[in-house]
Design an enzyme around this catalytic site. Structure first.
Site, PDB file in Angstrom:
ATOM      1  N   GLY A 216       0.822  -1.197   0.000  1.00 28.06           N
ATOM      2  CA  GLY A 216       0.000   0.000   0.000  1.00 28.06           C
ATOM      3  C   GLY A 216       0.854   1.243   0.000  1.00 28.06           C
ATOM      4  O   GLY A 216       2.053   1.212  -0.298  1.00 28.06           O
TER       5      GLY A 216
ATOM      6  N   PHE B 198       1.841   3.132   2.515  1.00 29.45           N
ATOM      7  CA  PHE B 198       2.794   3.318   3.596  1.00 29.45           C
ATOM      8  C   PHE B 198       3.676   2.100   3.843  1.00 29.45           C
ATOM      9  O   PHE B 198       4.531   2.128   4.719  1.00 29.45           O
ATOM     10  CB  PHE B 198       2.065   3.670   4.889  1.00 29.45           C
ATOM     11  CG  PHE B 198       1.327   4.972   4.815  1.00 29.45           C
ATOM     12  CD1 PHE B 198       1.833   6.020   4.076  1.00 29.45           C
ATOM     13  CD2 PHE B 198       0.126   5.154   5.483  1.00 29.45           C
ATOM     14  CE1 PHE B 198       1.163   7.226   3.998  1.00 29.45           C
ATOM     15  CE2 PHE B 198      -0.548   6.353   5.419  1.00 29.45           C
ATOM     16  CZ  PHE B 198      -0.026   7.399   4.673  1.00 29.45           C
ATOM     17  N   GLY B 199       3.484   1.004   3.121  1.00 27.87           N
ATOM     18  CA  GLY B 199       4.319  -0.161   3.337  1.00 27.87           C
ATOM     19  C   GLY B 199       3.769  -1.402   2.684  1.00 27.87           C
ATOM     20  O   GLY B 199       2.870  -1.338   1.855  1.00 27.87           O
TER      21      GLY B 199
ATOM     22  N   ASP C  75     -11.041   4.896   6.807  1.00 25.74           N
ATOM     23  CA  ASP C  75     -10.726   4.340   5.481  1.00 25.74           C
ATOM     24  C   ASP C  75     -11.330   2.949   5.295  1.00 25.74           C
ATOM     25  O   ASP C  75     -10.651   2.002   4.914  1.00 25.74           O
ATOM     26  CB  ASP C  75      -9.213   4.286   5.283  1.00 25.74           C
ATOM     27  CG  ASP C  75      -8.814   4.128   3.818  1.00 25.74           C
ATOM     28  OD1 ASP C  75      -9.671   4.387   2.944  1.00 25.74           O
ATOM     29  OD2 ASP C  75      -7.664   3.757   3.546  1.00 25.74           O
TER      30      ASP C  75
END
Length: 678
Positions: free
Chosen positions: A433, A435-436, A547
């Protein structure tokens, strides 16, 4: 001498030849006089002459046969004579021949006027068809052949006029269909094709004309249904489709025409009901639906149309109460004549609605009774079944919980994580994703884990990691992905999570090898709802996930839903109902106030949950819709009568009349029974 104008006086007799001596003359305007005789060649053979206006006189004869060669600089020609000659100047920009007595066909040579911008030959007796050479006038902006005797078809060559702004072909004898390529002339602002013999239907490509202001096709012999693409004409202010042969229903998309002022659909064969979406056309002033076969009631939501001054629904099959508020206070009774069973105020000359309030009360009671029956027949047995399933499933949970508890009491080093994930091998990658990335790992004891590794090259990833640690350390719920431990140093940050063997809800919705029945989908959405209830009301400080979407709803080995990914979640402090954020969630699931202002609250999660619920049972991604249409609107347009047309095809048998076996066990059918998705 710049120009010589004749409008200050009223002249008679012939035009003197001496005018030809004015060698610097640029404009010759002798309109609205009583001049007679013919125009001498010497007069117009002036090199500097650009504009000639001899309209509204008694001139006789025709234009000189060599006009094209003797007018090399003419830009505008206004001529009311007995004929329009074939040879014209290629420098001509404006050609007006209004209300002459021209009785010939349009010459093919008109296509040689390559500089022509404005062509108006209305109010004459032009015959035969529009020549194909019209397509050569690539610069033409205004095309007016109104009120002639033209016949034949409107052919595709007109679509070559890519700069055309207005087209006036009304009051002729044109036949055939509208060319499909008409929607390619995106510069069009006005289309006037009324009073012809056009047939066929309106091409869907008409929806491409985003700048169209006026669409007039009345009257003609056009048939078929009104295309839903008509809802794309966002700039249109007037639509007149009256006195044609259109049938079927008025498309709901017409409610999206926010600038529409005048809509006439009278004298057709339209059926169905008046769409409630018309109440969204706030600027509507004129609405004529008379002389049709429309049924149903007049939507009370039309009372919102405060600008409505004319509303005619006479000669239809409408019934029920006529609204009395808003613009209906000033409408005439003539607008409601000859309907099936309209009732209401005496000023409309209709009978009063018998005990209307009592009928509404009884209707409400009937609806409440139906809802209670639905709960009793469907949800009560389902609740008992789900509780029994969870009871059986929870018996095996302590052993797994003990194992995870044992692991969590141990510290897992960086090197153990590398060994478990085969050095973060791409073959172990589950997903990635913003962020990681998440990798599958197997510890030495054989326990499967998921390792969420943070991308340290992104500053926002640090905040996401800290937020997720802060939130998850205080949460305890069976439908949350459990955090076993974390691993953090200067060069590496990761969360060690419980491994979910069945992947995400997104995989089961969109990969063809995976299918969820209605039982499983319902159970998953109940799990998510229970988790949200806990986050919003069961914690010391309410947690907003921010989210929600199918890819973060993970499924364990028993297909129980577990909510994950709290990287952008928010904690509400005491006495806080909402807060602001600059971090946006995934498009398509964002609540309006979240997307516009960054305002987040528990209501944002509820909105996202609603979108995900619709997506789960329709298998339609909220981002696959074009224009202003949204998943929520698409579903609402199909309720209540066409719900079986929008549910996921995997839930419907080949005959399309019943849901799958799991649904039939609930008593859900399409023949008078309760339909859960409604």
């Amino acid at each position: 001498m710049g120009d010589w104008l004749g409008d200050a006086y009223h002249f008679e007799g012939e035009i003197p030849k001496a005018i030809s001596n004015l060698i610097e003359l640029e404009e010759l305007v002798l309109s609205d006089n009583s001049l007679s005789g013919s125009l001498d060649t010497e007069i117009i053979n002036i090199l500097g002459l650009r504009i000639i206006d001899l309209s509204s006189n008694n001139l006789s004869g025709s234009l000189p046969p060599n006009l094209g060669s003797i007018l090399p600089n003419i830009e505008r020609l206004f001529w009311h004579a007995s004929c329009l000659h074939r040879e014209l100047s290629t420098s001509l920009r404006t050609l007006f021949a209004l209300s002459c007595k021209i009785q010939v066909r349009i010459p093919d040579e008109v296509g040689s006027l390559s500089s022509l911008l404005d062509l108006r030959i209305s109010g004459n007796n032009l015959v035969v068809s529009i020549p194909i050479t019209i397509g050569n006038l690539r610069k033409l902006q205004h095309f007016d052949l109104t009120n002639n005797k033209l016949t034949g078809f409107i052919r595709d060559h007109i679509c070559k006029l890519q700069h055309l702004g207005d087209i006036y072909l009304g009051k002729n004898k044109l036949s055939g269909s509208l060319p499909n390529c008409l929607g390619n002339i995106t510069s069009l602002r006005e289309i006037h094709l009324g009073s012809n013999k056009l047939s066929s239907n309106i091409p869907p490509s008409i929806g491409n004309l985003q700048d169209l202001v006026v669409l007039d096709l009345s009257p003609n012999n056009m048939v078929g249904s009104l295309p839903p693409e008509i809802g794309n004409l966002k700039a249109v202010t007037l639509i007149d489709l009256s006195m044609n042969q259109f049938s079927k229903e008025i498309p709901r998309e017409i409610g999206g025409l926010q600038n529409l002022v005048h809509l006439s659909l009278t004298h057709k064969k339209l059926q169905g009901s008046i769409p409630d979406s018309m109440s969204n056309v706030a600027g509507l002033e004129f609405l004529d639906l008379s002389d049709n076969n429309m049924s149903g009631t007049i939507p009370i939501s039309l009372e919102k149309l405060q600008n409505l001054k004319y509303f005619n629904v006479s000669v239809n099959k409408l019934y029920g109460e006529i609204p009395s508020g808003g613009p209906f206070k000033n409408l005439s009774s003539d607008f409601f004549l000859d309907n099936e069973a309209l009732c209401g105020s005496s000023r409309f000359n209709v009978p009063p609605c018998p005990a209307s309030s009592k009928l509404r009360s009884n209707r409400k009671k009937l609806i409440l009774s139906f809802l209670f029956l639905a709960i009793a027949v469907v949800f009560v047995p389902m609740t008992f079944v789900l509780l029994w399933i969870r009871y059986r499933r929870d018996k095996s949970v302590p052993q797994q919980a003990d194992l995870l508890s044992t692991i969590s009491r141990e510290r897992i080093s960086y090197y153990e994580l590398l060994q478990a994930t085969n050095a973060l091998s791409e073959s172990n990658l589950i997903s990635s994703g913003g962020f990681g990335s998440i990798y599958k790992g197997i510890l030495r004891g054989g326990t499967a884990i998921a390792v969420k590794v943070v991308n340290l090259q992104l500053d926002a990833a640090f905040k996401s990691f800290d937020t997720e640690c802060e939130v998850l350390c205080s949460l305890r719920h069976k439908n949350l992905v459990k955090v076993i431990t974390s691993c953090s140093n200067l060069d590496f940050k990761a969360l060690v999570l419980e491994y979910m063997p069945n992947g995400s809800l997104e995989k089961y919705l969109y990969l063809h090898n995976y299918i969820l029945d209605i039982w499983q989908r319902l159970s998953i959405m109940i799990d998510v709802a229970c988790t949200l209830e806990y986050l919003h009301h069961g914690c010391s400080s309410p947690v907003i996930h921010c989210d929600l979407k199918p890819c973060i709803v993970l499924l364990d080995e028993d297909m129980v839903a577990r909510l994950s990914d709290f990287g952008i979640s928010k904690l509400l402090g005491e006495d806080q109902g909402d807060l602001y954020t600059k971090t946006l969630a995934t498009l398509g699931y964002i609540a309006p106030e979240y997307g516009r202002e960054g305002l987040v609250s528990t209501k944002c999660d509820v909105y996202s949950y609603g979108v995900m619920l619709l997506e789960t049972f329709t298998r339609r991604n909220p981002n696959e819709f074009d224009g202003d249409l949204r998943l929520k609107q698409w579903v609402s347009y199909s309720l209540p009568g066409a719900v079986m047309d929008i549910v996921d095809a995997n839930l419907v048998t080949q005959r399309g009349s019943r849901l799958t076996d799991g649904a039939r066990c609930c008593g859900i059918n399409n023949k008078g029974g309760i339909r859960l998705l409604c």
